[in-house]
Write an enzyme that holds these catalytic residues in place. Sequence first.
Site, PDB file in Angstrom:
ATOM      1  N   SER A 149       0.430  -1.477  -0.032  1.00 20.50           N
ATOM      2  CA  SER A 149       0.166  -0.262  -0.362  1.00 20.50           C
ATOM      3  C   SER A 149       0.949   1.260   0.107  1.00 20.50           C
ATOM      4  CB  SER A 149      -0.645  -0.057   1.174  1.00 20.50           C
ATOM      5  OG  SER A 149      -1.323  -0.856   0.870  1.00 20.50           O
ATOM      6  N   SER A 189       1.194   3.643  -2.476  1.00 28.70           N
ATOM      7  CA  SER A 189       0.001   4.895  -3.242  1.00 28.70           C
ATOM      8  C   SER A 189      -0.891   4.675  -2.050  1.00 28.70           C
ATOM      9  CB  SER A 189      -0.868   4.027  -3.489  1.00 28.70           C
ATOM     10  OG  SER A 189      -0.696   3.199  -4.128  1.00 28.70           O
ATOM     11  N   ASP A 191      -7.287  -0.332   2.430  1.00 28.61           N
ATOM     12  CA  ASP A 191      -6.124   0.169   3.063  1.00 28.61           C
ATOM     13  C   ASP A 191      -5.305   1.920   3.989  1.00 28.61           C
ATOM     14  OD1 ASP A 191      -5.250  -1.872   1.829  1.00 28.61           O
ATOM     15  OD2 ASP A 191      -5.227  -1.073   0.267  1.00 28.61           O
TER      16      ASP A 191
HETATM   17  C1  GLA Z   1      -5.811  -4.589  -2.195  1.00 30.30           C
HETATM   18  C2  GLA Z   1      -7.385  -3.184  -2.168  1.00 30.30           C
HETATM   19  C3  GLA Z   1      -7.617  -2.931  -1.097  1.00 30.30           C
HETATM   20  C4  GLA Z   1      -8.376  -5.138  -1.058  1.00 30.30           C
HETATM   21  C5  GLA Z   1      -7.176  -5.575  -1.085  1.00 30.30           C
HETATM   22  C6  GLA Z   1      -7.724  -7.707  -0.641  1.00 30.30           C
HETATM   23  O1  GLA Z   1      -5.550  -3.957  -1.369  1.00 30.30           O
HETATM   24  O2  GLA Z   1      -7.030  -1.632  -2.547  1.00 30.30           O
HETATM   25  O3  GLA Z   1      -9.085  -2.435  -1.084  1.00 30.30           O
HETATM   26  O4  GLA Z   1      -9.611  -4.988  -2.022  1.00 30.30           O
HETATM   27  O5  GLA Z   1      -6.616  -5.947  -2.501  1.00 30.30           O
HETATM   28  O6  GLA Z   1      -8.421  -7.766   0.063  1.00 30.30           O
END
Ligand code: GLA
Length: 379
Positions: free
Chosen positions: A121, A123, A167
């Site tokens: 994550s 971003s 996230d």
């Molecule tokens: C990505 C998305 C989240 C979630 C995950 C899977 O990280 O950004 O919102 O859906 O995949 O759990």
Amino acid sequence: MENLIEKAKKIFPGDGHRSFFAPGRINLIGEHIDYNGGYVLPCALDLGTYGVAQAREDDVVSCYSENFPEIGTVNFSLLDLKYRAEDDWANFVKGMCKELGVEQGFNLYVSGNIPNGAGLSSSASLEVLVGVVVNNLFGLGFSALEIVKAAHRAENEFIGVKCGIMDQFIIGMAREESGILLNTSDLEHYFVKIDLGEHILLIGNTNKKRTLASSKYNERREECEKALQILQGRFKINALCDLTSKELPECEALLQDEVLFRRVRHAVTENERTKEAYRALEKGDLREFGALLNASHASLRDDYEVTGHELDSMQELFLKHGALGARMTGAGFGGCAIALVKADAAETMIEKVGPEYQERTGLAADFYLVRVGSGAREL
Ligand code: GLA
């Protein structure tokens, strides 16, 4: 930090510099159900995105990232907030300015230590960082939750990635040493102390390029929506996770589609596993917690089909070498797996899993021993 401010001053001289941090995240369990109204259990990392910011008197935003020196300084006017491919990472800054209605310009120097494209994550971390920066610099008075929602909208609408809210939520809301059990249907949430005793969480980065991640992600979302529409003809539900596993046999008969049924089975059972995992953590039952991680991975592999050879190999090798539990984390199709391992066995685990993983996949993995961190904040 001192050092970062000095570096920022070389690009943005003057004074009034303030520093900020937003973490990356892992999801412990509750995967691919934040867009199905399910429970998720993520936690923030001590890795993240640092920012040094300074208010300006005009309506220009000027930003520079140490992680993308080849892109150089990107300037844009707050009166012209359009997505431009060549502005690359700075589009996340624009998206947040748009969502939060920012009217005064600022300079932003960014430096992140979340490995890019690893599914940790980076971003969402940048988006929430920008939210906290503008909120604090200009006294905009948004709550942490409002910043989280703005970051989610920026990602969905400005960037065009149809992710759930997990996230941004954990990055904006996390507290020291805690994960969050979040009900994504109404955002009700509980802080969960992550006390792993003699164990720690080890992250293994498959270093597999996540080329399919966004197209396959959207495909899964569409499959879930399709199944939901069919099932709403029979059940009074708003989302797939409103179903229970007792209702699965009836769903199977109604759907008449083996693939759609497996997607639904993942969503429903993953939601139940997440609640059980929360109870296991509360009780300090790490064996049970580890078993649930393994069951989650199996469901993502067999029913939801988002793992792939690299993530499966990493997970199997973690277990082979003694992890109490392991699973992929995040969207899948590459990215990272997490493992619950004895703290004093982690180094040996890395020494064993690394070469065997390379043998199986031809890729060199990276490993991170991280601590659970807290949410986005001014430093
Ligand atoms: C990505 C998305 C989240 C979630 C995950 C899977 O990280 O950004 O919102 O859906 O995949 O759990």
